[in-house]
Design a protein around this motif. Structure first.
Motif, mmCIF file in Angstrom:
data_model
loop_
_atom_site.group_PDB
_atom_site.id
_atom_site.type_symbol
_atom_site.label_atom_id
_atom_site.label_comp_id
_atom_site.label_asym_id
_atom_site.label_seq_id
_atom_site.Cartn_x
_atom_site.Cartn_y
_atom_site.Cartn_z
ATOM 1 N N LEU A 167 -7.993 -6.387 -10.061
ATOM 2 C CA LEU A 167 -7.305 -5.337 -9.321
ATOM 3 C C LEU A 167 -6.144 -5.957 -8.553
ATOM 4 O O LEU A 167 -6.296 -7.006 -7.925
ATOM 5 C CB LEU A 167 -8.289 -4.684 -8.350
ATOM 6 C CG LEU A 167 -7.735 -3.729 -7.285
ATOM 7 C CD1 LEU A 167 -7.069 -2.517 -7.914
ATOM 8 C CD2 LEU A 167 -8.873 -3.293 -6.342
ATOM 9 N N ILE A 168 -4.964 -5.300 -8.611
ATOM 10 C CA ILE A 168 -3.770 -5.797 -7.933
ATOM 11 C C ILE A 168 -3.084 -4.661 -7.191
ATOM 12 O O ILE A 168 -2.995 -3.540 -7.693
ATOM 13 C CB ILE A 168 -2.773 -6.423 -8.945
ATOM 14 C CG1 ILE A 168 -3.396 -7.649 -9.621
ATOM 15 C CG2 ILE A 168 -1.453 -6.798 -8.272
ATOM 16 C CD1 ILE A 168 -2.525 -8.259 -10.710
ATOM 17 N N ASN A 169 -2.588 -4.956 -5.998
ATOM 18 C CA ASN A 169 -1.667 -4.067 -5.301
ATOM 19 C C ASN A 169 -0.270 -4.673 -5.453
ATOM 20 O O ASN A 169 0.037 -5.699 -4.844
ATOM 21 C CB ASN A 169 -2.039 -3.928 -3.821
ATOM 22 C CG ASN A 169 -1.246 -2.841 -3.113
ATOM 23 O OD1 ASN A 169 -0.310 -2.272 -3.657
ATOM 24 N ND2 ASN A 169 -1.623 -2.550 -1.867
ATOM 25 N N ASP A 170 0.546 -4.065 -6.306
ATOM 26 C CA ASP A 170 1.909 -4.556 -6.537
ATOM 27 C C ASP A 170 2.810 -4.022 -5.422
ATOM 28 O O ASP A 170 3.625 -3.117 -5.632
ATOM 29 C CB ASP A 170 2.403 -4.117 -7.918
ATOM 30 C CG ASP A 170 3.842 -4.519 -8.197
ATOM 31 O OD1 ASP A 170 4.349 -5.424 -7.503
ATOM 32 O OD2 ASP A 170 4.450 -3.914 -9.105
ATOM 33 N N VAL A 171 2.667 -4.581 -4.229
ATOM 34 C CA VAL A 171 3.462 -4.140 -3.087
ATOM 35 C C VAL A 171 4.944 -4.416 -3.388
ATOM 36 O O VAL A 171 5.291 -5.453 -3.957
ATOM 37 C CB VAL A 171 3.019 -4.849 -1.792
ATOM 38 C CG1 VAL A 171 3.761 -4.271 -0.581
ATOM 39 C CG2 VAL A 171 1.500 -4.721 -1.601
ATOM 40 N N SER A 172 5.799 -3.464 -3.025
ATOM 41 C CA SER A 172 7.210 -3.517 -3.430
ATOM 42 C C SER A 172 8.106 -3.041 -2.293
ATOM 43 O O SER A 172 7.765 -2.088 -1.588
ATOM 44 C CB SER A 172 7.444 -2.595 -4.638
ATOM 45 O OG SER A 172 6.516 -2.841 -5.673
ATOM 46 N N GLU A 173 9.263 -3.684 -2.146
ATOM 47 C CA GLU A 173 10.274 -3.203 -1.204
ATOM 48 C C GLU A 173 11.391 -2.570 -2.028
ATOM 49 O O GLU A 173 12.135 -3.240 -2.726
ATOM 50 C CB GLU A 173 10.827 -4.349 -0.347
ATOM 51 C CG GLU A 173 11.177 -3.956 1.079
ATOM 52 C CD GLU A 173 12.328 -2.956 1.212
ATOM 53 O OE1 GLU A 173 12.455 -2.329 2.274
ATOM 54 O OE2 GLU A 173 13.128 -2.809 0.258
ATOM 55 N N ARG A 174 11.484 -1.225 -1.974
ATOM 56 C CA ARG A 174 12.354 -0.499 -2.894
ATOM 57 C C ARG A 174 13.842 -0.745 -2.643
ATOM 58 O O ARG A 174 14.630 -0.769 -3.591
ATOM 59 C CB ARG A 174 12.053 0.994 -2.809
ATOM 60 C CG ARG A 174 10.626 1.374 -3.085
ATOM 61 C CD ARG A 174 10.137 0.901 -4.436
ATOM 62 N NE ARG A 174 8.815 1.449 -4.736
ATOM 63 C CZ ARG A 174 8.098 1.137 -5.796
ATOM 64 N NH1 ARG A 174 8.552 0.256 -6.676
ATOM 65 N NH2 ARG A 174 6.910 1.669 -5.998
#
Length: 284
Positions: free
Chosen positions: A152-159
């Motif tokens: 399981l991964i949370n692909d945290v992103s800064e848009r």
């Protein structure tokens, strides 16, 4: 098997989760759960163990990322039709490939730090593939032979960093703490059909993402085969495979982004659950 790493950051030990939900210490068997430990030979050695003979880890230790010394952290973008639509981008005809910096990898429940100057930090629940065998020009129908398991991964992103600062997406994807992985590496025999897993994410207790891996545009076999055309995949490499709709960027009528104090909880069937609290950037 459910393989894991536990203990303080930078001092994690290898372990596995037994059928009773207890952590068993593997440090007497392997030095760490790196690429060498999760090859077919390495997994066969672990599977042959008498789990009941392994020491029980008492208490509730911190979980680290379940794979050590990750060589490549590769990502596939826009891999769900409805997420591409909510992002206002065309549905890809080939996998969209970018990388996440390995320095962003952290434990599944560690705090997520909002980057300095960030206005658009976002969430993405994703299925992760862990490579177990060297893969170059792999045929699609053989691709799963090269997979050790899933995470399981949370692909945290800064848009803003990702799409408004020029260049490629990478600069919005690899900020410190933007790669929570785990709690476990679940071997493929225990997962079964990887294209039938429910996935979800909540922000501050509100369900914002619901999806299933059966709606991925490019399935796991296709992704592994495709990437192996362009780079050699090595044991311990991790591929994160895209997110279903419900990200903050796609909220209507106004996008919603993370701020310090917000909480995230996310999960995928058979792969466990993560929980993170967002904190403000601080110099270290």
């Amino acid at each position: 098997m459910k393989l894991l790493r536990y203990g303080p950051a930078g001092q994690e030990k290898p372990g596995l989760l037994d059928d009773a939900g207890k952590i068993r210490d593997l440090s007497g068997v392997v030095s760490d759960l790196d690429g060498a430990a999760i090859t077919p030979e390495g997994l066969a050695k672990l599977k042959a163990l008498d789990v009941s003979s392994l020491p029980v880890v008492e208490g509730s230790p911190r979980y680290g990322a379940p794979v050590a010394n990750v060589g490549k952290f590769i990502a596939i973008g826009l891999n769900f039709t409805d997420h591409a639509e909510e992002s206002g981008m065309p549905i890809p005809t080939e996998p969209v490939v970018f990388t996440k910096a390995t320095s962003c990898i952290q434990g599944p429940n560690d705090d997520v730090m909002i980057p300095r100057g960030s206005k658009k930090t976002d969430w993405e629940v994703e299925l992760g593939i862990v490579i177990g065998k060297r893969a170059t020009y792999v045929e699609k129908d053989e691709a799963l032979d090269y997979v050790a398991g899933y995470v399981l991964i949370n692909d945290v992103s800064e848009r803003e960093f990702q799409t408004e600062r020029g260049g490629t997406w990478d600069k919005g994807k690899g900020c410190d703490t933007f790669g929570p992985i785990g709690p476990w590496l679940v071997t493929k025999d225990e997962v079964g059909d990887v294209q039938k897993l429910g996935m979800w994410l909540e922000v501050n207790g509100k369900r914002v993402q619901n999806g299933n891996t059966d709606t991925m545009i490019f399935d796991v076999k296709t992704i592994v085969s495709y990437l192996s055309e362009f780079m050699t995949l090595l044991p311990g490499d991790i591929i994160t495979t895209g997110t279903p709709p419900g990200v903050g960027m796609g909220m209507k009528p106004t996008p919603v982004y993370l701020k310090a104090g917000d909480t995230m909880a996310l999960g995928i069937d058979k792969l466990g659950v993560q929980k993170q609290t967002c904190i403000a950037w601080e110099k270290k």
